[in-house]
Design a protein around this motif. Structure first.
Motif, PDB file in Angstrom:
ATOM      1  N   THR A   1      56.992   1.455  13.847  1.00  0.00           N
ATOM      2  CA  THR A   1      58.443   1.266  13.956  1.00  0.00           C
ATOM      3  C   THR A   1      59.063   2.180  15.002  1.00  0.00           C
ATOM      4  N   GLY A   2      58.254   3.074  15.588  1.00  0.00           N
ATOM      5  CA  GLY A   2      58.774   3.976  16.606  1.00  0.00           C
ATOM      6  C   GLY A   2      59.222   5.325  16.079  1.00  0.00           C
ATOM      7  N   ARG A   3      59.059   5.577  14.790  1.00  0.00           N
ATOM      8  CA  ARG A   3      59.436   6.872  14.222  1.00  0.00           C
ATOM      9  C   ARG A   3      58.294   7.863  14.388  1.00  0.00           C
ATOM     10  N   GLY A   4      58.642   9.089  14.775  1.00  0.00           N
ATOM     11  CA  GLY A   4      57.627  10.101  15.012  1.00  0.00           C
ATOM     12  C   GLY A   4      57.734  11.276  14.059  1.00  0.00           C
ATOM     13  N   PHE A   5      56.618  11.968  13.854  1.00  0.00           N
ATOM     14  CA  PHE A   5      56.582  13.191  13.057  1.00  0.00           C
ATOM     15  C   PHE A   5      55.368  13.982  13.499  1.00  0.00           C
ATOM     16  N   SER A   6      55.314  15.253  13.125  1.00  0.00           N
ATOM     17  CA  SER A   6      54.231  16.118  13.600  1.00  0.00           C
ATOM     18  C   SER A   6      53.736  17.044  12.492  1.00  0.00           C
ATOM     19  N   PHE A   7      52.517  17.595  12.725  1.00  0.00           N
ATOM     20  CA  PHE A   7      51.914  18.555  11.817  1.00  0.00           C
ATOM     21  C   PHE A   7      51.543  19.814  12.591  1.00  0.00           C
ATOM     22  N   SER A   8      51.585  20.920  11.880  1.00  0.00           N
ATOM     23  CA  SER A   8      51.100  22.191  12.418  1.00  0.00           C
ATOM     24  C   SER A   8      50.486  22.958  11.265  1.00  0.00           C
ATOM     25  N   GLU A   9      49.929  24.122  11.555  1.00  0.00           N
ATOM     26  CA  GLU A   9      49.369  24.940  10.481  1.00  0.00           C
ATOM     27  C   GLU A   9      50.445  25.362   9.491  1.00  0.00           C
ATOM     28  N   ALA A  10      51.678  25.501   9.962  1.00  0.00           N
ATOM     29  CA  ALA A  10      52.769  25.964   9.093  1.00  0.00           C
ATOM     30  C   ALA A  10      53.132  24.932   8.033  1.00  0.00           C
ATOM     31  N   ASN A  11      53.032  23.644   8.348  1.00  0.00           N
ATOM     32  CA  ASN A  11      53.451  22.622   7.376  1.00  0.00           C
ATOM     33  C   ASN A  11      52.282  21.772   6.891  1.00  0.00           C
ATOM     34  N   ARG A  12      51.098  22.334   6.883  1.00  0.00           N
ATOM     35  CA  ARG A  12      49.895  21.577   6.548  1.00  0.00           C
ATOM     36  C   ARG A  12      49.905  21.041   5.126  1.00  0.00           C
ATOM     37  N   ASN A  13      50.671  21.659   4.211  1.00  0.00           N
ATOM     38  CA  ASN A  13      50.709  21.207   2.815  1.00  0.00           C
ATOM     39  C   ASN A  13      51.999  20.483   2.465  1.00  0.00           C
ATOM     40  N   GLU A  14      52.824  20.217   3.456  1.00  0.00           N
ATOM     41  CA  GLU A  14      54.095  19.551   3.187  1.00  0.00           C
ATOM     42  C   GLU A  14      53.965  18.041   3.339  1.00  0.00           C
ATOM     43  N   THR A  15      54.859  17.323   2.629  1.00  0.00           N
ATOM     44  CA  THR A  15      54.945  15.871   2.756  1.00  0.00           C
ATOM     45  C   THR A  15      56.076  15.534   3.712  1.00  0.00           C
ATOM     46  N   ILE A  16      55.777  14.754   4.742  1.00  0.00           N
ATOM     47  CA  ILE A  16      56.757  14.391   5.757  1.00  0.00           C
ATOM     48  C   ILE A  16      57.320  13.016   5.432  1.00  0.00           C
ATOM     49  N   MET A  17      58.635  12.913   5.478  1.00  0.00           N
ATOM     50  CA  MET A  17      59.307  11.629   5.264  1.00  0.00           C
ATOM     51  C   MET A  17      58.853  10.961   3.965  1.00  0.00           C
ATOM     52  N   ASP A  18      58.590  11.779   2.952  1.00  0.00           N
ATOM     53  CA  ASP A  18      58.282  11.354   1.583  1.00  0.00           C
ATOM     54  C   ASP A  18      56.892  10.742   1.383  1.00  0.00           C
ATOM     55  N   ARG A  19      56.219  10.299   2.449  1.00  0.00           N
ATOM     56  CA  ARG A  19      54.956   9.578   2.252  1.00  0.00           C
ATOM     57  C   ARG A  19      53.815  10.030   3.140  1.00  0.00           C
ATOM     58  N   TYR A  20      54.052  10.874   4.117  1.00  0.00           N
ATOM     59  CA  TYR A  20      53.024  11.248   5.081  1.00  0.00           C
ATOM     60  C   TYR A  20      52.590  12.695   4.885  1.00  0.00           C
ATOM     61  N   GLN A  21      51.276  12.880   4.723  1.00  0.00           N
ATOM     62  CA  GLN A  21      50.721  14.215   4.520  1.00  0.00           C
ATOM     63  C   GLN A  21      49.569  14.459   5.485  1.00  0.00           C
ATOM     64  N   GLN A  22      49.382  15.721   5.857  1.00  0.00           N
ATOM     65  CA  GLN A  22      48.241  16.078   6.688  1.00  0.00           C
ATOM     66  C   GLN A  22      46.979  16.003   5.836  1.00  0.00           C
ATOM     67  N   SER A  23      45.965  15.280   6.322  1.00  0.00           N
ATOM     68  CA  SER A  23      44.735  15.108   5.558  1.00  0.00           C
ATOM     69  C   SER A  23      43.926  16.392   5.573  1.00  0.00           C
ATOM     70  N   HIS A  24      43.227  16.654   4.448  1.00  0.00           N
ATOM     71  CA  HIS A  24      42.426  17.877   4.332  1.00  0.00           C
ATOM     72  C   HIS A  24      40.947  17.606   4.138  1.00  0.00           C
ATOM     73  N   GLY A  25      40.532  16.339   4.116  1.00  0.00           N
ATOM     74  CA  GLY A  25      39.116  16.034   3.976  1.00  0.00           C
ATOM     75  C   GLY A  25      38.706  15.864   2.529  1.00  0.00           C
ATOM     76  N   PRO A  26      37.501  15.322   2.295  1.00  0.00           N
ATOM     77  CA  PRO A  26      37.019  15.078   0.924  1.00  0.00           C
ATOM     78  C   PRO A  26      36.709  16.362   0.184  1.00  0.00           C
ATOM     79  N   LEU A  27      36.979  16.345  -1.120  1.00  0.00           N
ATOM     80  CA  LEU A  27      36.659  17.463  -2.013  1.00  0.00           C
ATOM     81  C   LEU A  27      37.227  18.791  -1.505  1.00  0.00           C
ATOM     82  N   GLY A  28      38.422  18.709  -0.920  1.00  0.00           N
ATOM     83  CA  GLY A  28      39.081  19.930  -0.471  1.00  0.00           C
ATOM     84  C   GLY A  28      38.538  20.495   0.824  1.00  0.00           C
ATOM     85  N   GLN A  29      37.581  19.812   1.437  1.00  0.00           N
ATOM     86  CA  GLN A  29      37.035  20.297   2.707  1.00  0.00           C
ATOM     87  C   GLN A  29      38.119  20.251   3.784  1.00  0.00           C
TER      88      GLN A  29
END
Length: 333
Positions: free
Chosen positions: A171-199
């Motif tokens: 839809t043209g909407r943008g968002f970003s991730f950094s180390e500072a917001n690695r555990n935050e949810t962006i726009m209610d549905r988007y999260q930075q992935s951390h890999g399987p089993l917490g890896q």
């Protein structure tokens, strides 16, 4: 693709494709009399940035070699300058020049033991050449509506720390991730992935990844992932297509299709049973030799019920379509 042996006299040299090719002199372990079975290993699937220099392709056998050579993706032969000690150890290596599009594809590292009846030993190496410092792990991801999707890009070369990573949705909407917001949810549905089993699989190890929870219709389409490797200035980008699973046909879920089929089967069963009852009643009525007035009225009633049969089938079909329509609306919502 089967490799054919190129055998040369030890200590000789010749030219092929403009390069001087040499075979080491002296005896090399691993000639005739060795068992036919062998274990080979070597470079795995490689993802290389355009212009990479001194990238090595290698393969190894569990026995000494008499010679080795490479078949390039375009079918060309490359015979590396052989080292006698490396050949004796079963090792074959080739260094690529500045990596270009011609290096992309499937390489074959062929290792020869003179007189081996089964021919050369072969190890295959897949090479992918990227013209960007960020490359999608999968060019297309499929998931049902309401499911969870993971879109990932990795740095080229792999493992390089990113200063940031960002995504642009269809839809043209943008968002970003950094180390500072690695555990935050962006726009209610988007999260930075951390890999399987917490890896951990984040920007610190060169992975730009987003987890989309409860995929909506607006999420389907082309996504863009972008990022900058620390210490550089050029932003790398790639694209990922998010599409719906093939189990959904034209937006109608399999549950809706099954429901409609069951409803149709029920209507048919009811109609068949009703017709059987009418025919049975009619036969009983015709079995009487003397028809009374009440019998005539009964015959008229049977004819009336037969006349209502199409209306009954129509009402059942309309009910089935309404159920199917409701199921479709629930899938799209």
């Amino acid at each position: 693709m089967r490799c054919r042996a190129i055998v040369a006299v030890r200590g000789s040299s010749w030219r092929e494709e403009g390069r001087e090719l040499r075979v080491s002199p002296g005896p090399v372990a691993g000639g005739a009399g060795r068992p036919e079975g062998a274990v080979v290993s070597g470079s795995g699937g490689l993802v290389l940035a355009l212009g990479t220099v001194n990238q090595e392709l290698h393969c190894r056998a569990d026995r000494g070699l008499d010679y080795c050579w490479f078949r390039a993706p375009d079918g060309g032969h490359v015979v590396p300058a052989a080292d006698r000690q490396e050949l004796a150890a079963g090792l074959c290596r080739h260094r690529l020049g500045p990596v270009g599009p011609e290096h992309a594809g499937r390489w074959a590292c062929c290792m020869g033991v003179a007189g081996r009846r089964a021919g050369d030993l072969v190890h295959r190496i897949s090479v992918r050449v990227a013209d960007s410092t960020l490359l999608a792990e999968a060019s297309e991801v499929k998931v049902d509506a309401g499911g969870t999707a993971v879109l990932s890009c990795t740095t080229v070369p792999a493992g390089k720390t990113l200063s940031y990573c960002r995504f642009v949705s269809p839809t043209g909407r943008g968002f970003s991730f950094s180390e500072a917001n690695r555990n935050e949810t962006i726009m209610d549905r988007y999260q930075q992935s951390h890999g399987p089993l917490g890896q951990y699989r984040g920007i610190r190890v060169g992975v730009c990844s987003v987890t989309i929870t409860a995929v909506h219709a607006e999420d389907y389409g082309k996504w863009r992932c972008s990022g900058v490797i620390q210490g550089t200035f050029a932003e790398g980008s790639d694209f990922i297509i998010l599409s719906q699973e093939e189990s959904a046909v034209n937006g109608i879920s399999m549950a809706a299709i099954v429901g409609a089929a069951v409803g149709s089967a029920t209507v048919i069963a009811v109609v068949v049973a009703f017709m059987w009852w009418v025919v049975k009643k009619k036969k009983r009525s015709n079995g009487h030799h003397n028809l009374s007035d009440s019998g005539s009225e009964h015959s008229s009633e049977v004819q009336l019920q037969m006349g209502e049969l199409p209306s009954l089938a129509s009402r059942f079909a309309a009910g089935t379509r309404q159920v199917s329509f409701r199921r479709r609306r629930s899938v799209h919502s």
